[in-house]
Motif scaffolding. Sequence first.
Motif, short mmCIF file in Angstrom:
data_model
loop_
_atom_site.label_atom_id
_atom_site.label_comp_id
_atom_site.label_asym_id
_atom_site.label_seq_id
_atom_site.Cartn_x
_atom_site.Cartn_y
_atom_site.Cartn_z
N ILE A 157 0.43 -1.15 0.10
CA ILE A 157 0.13 0.34 0.15
C ILE A 157 0.55 0.78 0.06
CG2 ILE A 157 -1.79 1.62 1.30
CD1 ILE A 157 -3.11 -1.18 2.33
N ARG A 160 2.57 2.42 -3.49
CA ARG A 160 1.70 2.28 -4.57
C ARG A 160 1.77 3.92 -3.79
NH1 ARG A 160 0.39 -2.45 -7.13
NH2 ARG A 160 2.97 -3.86 -6.34
N ILE A 161 1.76 5.05 -3.08
CA ILE A 161 0.97 5.91 -3.18
C ILE A 161 2.10 7.21 -2.63
CG2 ILE A 161 -0.91 5.44 -1.40
CD1 ILE A 161 1.10 7.10 0.54
N ASN B 193 -1.69 16.57 2.44
CA ASN B 193 -2.03 16.72 1.95
C ASN B 193 -2.98 18.27 2.80
OD1 ASN B 193 -1.85 14.59 0.09
ND2 ASN B 193 -2.98 13.23 0.76
N GLY B 201 -7.17 11.98 -0.85
CA GLY B 201 -6.19 11.10 -1.85
C GLY B 201 -6.16 9.86 -1.08
N VAL B 202 -5.33 8.45 -1.75
CA VAL B 202 -5.85 7.38 -1.34
C VAL B 202 -5.02 6.94 -0.50
CG1 VAL B 202 -3.18 6.53 -2.81
CG2 VAL B 202 -5.50 5.15 -2.67
N ALA B 203 -4.78 8.15 0.34
CA ALA B 203 -3.84 8.37 1.64
C ALA B 203 -5.17 7.02 3.08
CB ALA B 203 -3.01 8.96 2.06
N PRO B 205 -8.10 6.03 2.95
CA PRO B 205 -8.82 4.91 2.82
C PRO B 205 -7.80 3.72 3.60
CG PRO B 205 -8.83 6.10 0.70
CD PRO B 205 -7.90 7.21 1.71
N GLN B 206 -6.77 3.90 2.90
CA GLN B 206 -5.67 3.28 3.16
C GLN B 206 -5.23 3.43 4.67
OE1 GLN B 206 -2.72 3.97 1.10
NE2 GLN B 206 -3.54 2.80 -0.66
#
Lengths: 218, 228, 38
Positions: A157, A160-161, B193, B201-203, B205-206
């Motif tokens: 994870i 990839r960010i 961010n 961004g995607v961070a 939810p992770q």
Amino acid sequence: MKNLLAWLLWLWISAVIVGAFYYAPLAMGFLGESSRILFFHVPMAWASFLGFIAAAVWSIRYLRSRNPAHDRAAAAAIELGLLFGVLATVTGAVWARIMWGAYWNWDPRQTSILISLLFYGAYLALRGAIDDQDTRGRLSAAYAILGIVVTPFLFWIVPRITYSLHPEPVINAEGKIEMESRMQHVLYASGLGFAALFFWMHDLACRVAALRERKPAP
Amino acid sequence: MWTPASTWAAEALAVFVKEWRCEFRTRYALNTLGLFAFTTLVVVSVNLGPLGVSTAQGTAVLPVLLWLILLFSVAAGLPRTFVQEEESQTAVALRLAATPSALFCGKLLYSLTLVFALAALVTPVFAAMMNLTVESPGLLAGALAAGGYGLAAGSTLVAAIIAQARSKGTLFAVLSFPVLLPLLLLAVEVTRNAVLGDAAGVALPQLLLYDASVTIAGLMLFPAVWNP
Amino acid sequence: MVTGGIGWVVAVNLIIWTGLFLYMLRLGKRLREMEKEK
């Protein structure tokens, strides 16, 4: 029978070594012959991670059975994970020096494997700090399982960010494999060989540990 | 048929109340966390302040420093919650009195309130001292909440593990950092961010996924850690 | 030059691998003996 399997493994890995240099083509975008290191560096990383998974499995079995043999198996798996992890990190650093000019670049993948090495070390430090066999087995099993819950974040994870110097992983963002087929042959063959090597070494390590405790192996 | 004298929720709440009651008697964790955070804050701003951190450098470096302050403060003050039980030998009574999951949740709630209080105190002071302008304060609050939760949950479980080992201080740091580093990387990303005013961004939810994973792992592993 | 250089690398790899292999076989044999005498 075991001897036959061992000789087969010797043949297999010898074939992988020869194939890595003569059968597989050079990868695009790599300097000179340096892409050949891939066939060893990547399977070593796989073997290291295999050690982590095996340790988690043995830890779960230990928590269910409380059989000291399972605890020994988990510890042996972590030790091997550490060994292969160090080898993967070193081969990666050598390759990084060739490709990017520096042994260490804080590339997310490099950082991830470094953190996983910290994990292995922490597990062994925990074991060293507990004298009672049952408590040691119980707590290190819990830590190994916690570790396996957290590592997917490290390996899949987080890298990839953030931007990475690393080449695309073997399975890229679309889920397709974009490596030349002959390279794939050698890579997967090498992966299988290293996995078999891991299990053989693990078996030996467990038997050594069992003899040390003067109890029967699982 | 034997039924427990109290409900699960009552047990968890009782543990939580006990933790804070003990804490107010000694004020150990509050002092340790507060002192550590304040000291680190002063050190950071004294060194970086006069240099005048540019905006570009600020967004790169300051979120990391903030989370480092939180991490080290937690590592300094939080493990005591379990170590104290073993040292004062109240752990035995606790093992008899509460179900493990209720105990874990009570301790987790305590750790959470500690971490959130710390974050609420440190962040505005940090932003003021470092002249940091945050474009999306809402997202920052989210980052602190989600990241703080992960910090508390991971630390609580590791604290329970090391409480039964030797050399607990160093062992906590050694064991918790690999567990918490992915959390930190994600939290820093979301904080960055927030400072820049980008979308989550995607961070994010992770980060939430991490929180959920560690919570579930904690609930499942704590009984094995706690009971011999 | 290339084939010569590569040939050396392959040879060294094979030697190391065979050495490791023989060591592990010997270790296995010794373990088996120790386990039998238990």
